[in-house]
Design a protein around this motif. Structure first.
Motif: not given
Length: 269
Positions: A69, A72-77, A96-98, A101
């Motif tokens: 995170v 900038g390679e992962a995000t959460s919800r 994962l974010t773009e 990936r």
């Protein structure tokens, strides 16, 4: 990076049992990639689910997810609500974010090369050059006003570096000898340009036009160099008129008595 868990084992001690949550230092990178792979394949997914699959403690997995995170390679919800929510923080799911990936690679480069090979077969080298020219023209036109508003080649080179960075080239500019060296530390089309040098040639010519002086490409990532390096002369005699560079191997020769070098001091490839 510190280990998660207990102190290092003594020589000859048994390895950490599965599910212990202790990640040896040498395995840190491999474990993070496995965490990222599960986020790719199963995301959105909870840290607890990832920990169960990998046989690690949730704390160890969260450390890797937090690092992804932060990069900038992962995000959460928030996890979907089922029934009445109790006390405590809402459960989080991760994916994962773009950029995340991208660490697993894409087939985009192979597709682009295949498309350009087909274009070359149907329309010849000039068709590829026309495509490369249209691409670089679109890039340059987005930043032309901001770059040409600068006073001379040196200031324009710095403005161009900033513009290229915004386009994903991680560019910088520094004063070296009698000019500026514009360095692009990343090239989104390096894989394509390795087979189709028209991309580098049209880009170099566009830089010359934009900077208002002839420029010399010293090194390229497409040829295996560490960065794409362009020499921008800033002496009085070099600031009068742009001299576009055309054709492979037809860049202006270095000044007499001087050998062109890359930023690290080596000769260009």
């Amino acid at each position: 990076m510190k280990n998660v868990g207990t102190a290092p084992q003594a020589a000859g001690a048994p390895s950490n049992p599965p599910g212990s949550g202790v990640v040896p230092l040498h395995a840190d990178g491999r474990t993070r990639r496995e965490v990222a792979r599960l986020l790719l394949e199963q995301g959105p997914v909870s840290a607890a689910s990832v920990a169960e699959v990998l046989g690690l403690s949730p704390t160890a997995v969260r450390r890797h997810i937090d690092a992804l995170v932060a990069d900038g390679e992962a995000t959460s919800r928030e996890a979907p609500r089922r029934g009445q929510r109790g006390r405590g923080r809402p459960a989080k799911l991760f994916l994962l974010t773009e950029p995340g990936r991208a660490r697993f690679g894409h087939a985009y480069d192979d597709l682009a090369v295949a498309a350009l090979r087909f274009l070359a077969e149907q329309g010849g080298e000039e068709a590829v050059r026309a495509f490369a020219q249209r691409r670089v023209d679109a890039l340059v036109d987005r930043h032309r006003a901001a770059v040409v508003a600068q006073g001379g080649p040196a200031d324009r080179a710095k403005a161009l570096a900033a513009a290229l960075t915004r386009e994903g080239y991680a560019a910088s500019s520094r004063h070296v000898g009698a000019g500026e060296q514009l360095c692009q530390h990343h090239c989104p089309v390096a894989h394509v340009a390795a087979e189709f040098p028209q991309f580098c040639e049209t880009e170099t010519a566009a830089f010359a036009d934009l900077l208002g002086t002839h420029v010399q490409r010293l090194a390229t990532i497409a040829r295996g160099d560490a960065a794409c390096t362009t020499h921008v002369p800033v002496t009085v005699g070099d600031t009068q008129q742009a001299h576009p560079v055309t054709g492979a191997g037809h860049s202006p020769r270095p000044e007499a008595g001087r050998t062109a070098r890359t930023p690290d001091g080596g000769k260009p490839a």
